[in-house]
Design a protein around this motif. Sequence first.
Motif, mmCIF file in Angstrom:
data_model
loop_
_atom_site.group_PDB
_atom_site.id
_atom_site.type_symbol
_atom_site.label_atom_id
_atom_site.label_comp_id
_atom_site.label_asym_id
_atom_site.label_seq_id
_atom_site.Cartn_x
_atom_site.Cartn_y
_atom_site.Cartn_z
ATOM 1 N N GLY A 107 0.807 -1.214 0.000
ATOM 2 C CA GLY A 107 0.000 0.000 0.000
ATOM 3 C C GLY A 107 0.839 1.263 0.000
ATOM 4 N N MET A 108 1.884 1.290 0.807
ATOM 5 C CA MET A 108 2.739 2.472 0.884
ATOM 6 C C MET A 108 3.487 2.716 -0.419
ATOM 7 N N MET A 109 3.856 1.647 -1.116
ATOM 8 C CA MET A 109 4.586 1.793 -2.380
ATOM 9 C C MET A 109 3.679 2.216 -3.535
ATOM 10 N N THR A 110 2.410 1.843 -3.459
ATOM 11 C CA THR A 110 1.495 2.114 -4.579
ATOM 12 C C THR A 110 0.441 3.165 -4.258
ATOM 13 N N SER A 111 0.517 3.764 -3.069
ATOM 14 C CA SER A 111 -0.533 4.670 -2.603
ATOM 15 C C SER A 111 -0.803 5.813 -3.582
ATOM 16 N N ARG A 112 0.248 6.506 -4.015
ATOM 17 C CA ARG A 112 0.051 7.652 -4.898
ATOM 18 C C ARG A 112 -0.574 7.243 -6.222
ATOM 19 N N TRP A 113 -0.127 6.123 -6.757
ATOM 20 C CA TRP A 113 -0.681 5.639 -8.028
ATOM 21 C C TRP A 113 -2.164 5.277 -7.864
ATOM 22 N N ILE A 114 -2.495 4.582 -6.778
ATOM 23 C CA ILE A 114 -3.879 4.155 -6.549
ATOM 24 C C ILE A 114 -4.819 5.354 -6.515
ATOM 25 N N PHE A 115 -4.433 6.389 -5.774
ATOM 26 C CA PHE A 115 -5.347 7.525 -5.608
ATOM 27 C C PHE A 115 -5.366 8.444 -6.828
ATOM 28 N N ARG A 116 -4.305 8.411 -7.619
ATOM 29 C CA ARG A 116 -4.384 9.113 -8.906
ATOM 30 C C ARG A 116 -5.404 8.443 -9.803
ATOM 31 N N VAL A 117 -5.378 7.102 -9.805
ATOM 32 C CA VAL A 117 -6.342 6.345 -10.605
ATOM 33 C C VAL A 117 -7.770 6.606 -10.122
ATOM 34 N N LEU A 118 -7.945 6.758 -8.814
ATOM 35 C CA LEU A 118 -9.265 7.029 -8.252
ATOM 36 C C LEU A 118 -9.733 8.465 -8.516
#
Length: 216
Positions: A107-118
């Motif tokens: 989660g910490m490694m992909t957090s920024r990518w996930i919320f950009r997608v959201l």
Amino acid sequence: AVYTRGPIGKTMLRTAFAMLAGTLAMSGYNIVDTYFVGNLGKIPMAAMGFTFPVIMLIGCLFRGLGIGMMTTAAHAVGRAKKQKAAILISNGILLTVLFSILLAGTGMMTSRWIFRVLGASKEVLPQVTAYMDIWFFGCVTASLSMTGNDLLIAVGDSRRASMMMVIGLILNAVLDPLFIFGWGKIPAMGIRGAALATVAAQLIAAFLVLYLLWKK
């Protein structure tokens, strides 16, 4: 455990009624955080909205893991195999911790990518990640609190399981304004304070739950 004695209908109603307050308390975490973070302005409030789907999804994963452990442990307790139940619960808690660490790192490694997608905008994204980085770091506390409550239910103590959820909510409500707005030597941490309050409340609740399980 009282689950193996008495009418099934009354047992189910008694257990469900005992868990009512705890079930409401689980939703209360988000309500309390949203209330206090809303006082920080529109951007932090919008950031909180982005965190809910991810936290709920992770909660579902923990819930699924907990139900699997709860079912097998309850069967062992019902057959009066306390040693087997203890082994299942101990191994289940270890599995939960390891899974939480893996999930937190991912989660910490992909957090920024996930919320950009959201769909988080450039203004909102730093606030979202500020909250979630702390929440992911304390992911173990959330998993142990949830799984521990499930296991308390498995050994026939739904009333205390519900009580632990309510205690966690009360602690979160007390710590939120202290960490968000600051007080005395405690600095104002904004949205990070809301995440820290949640993690701290869940940590205390998790220790209490694990102690009760150990006593059982």
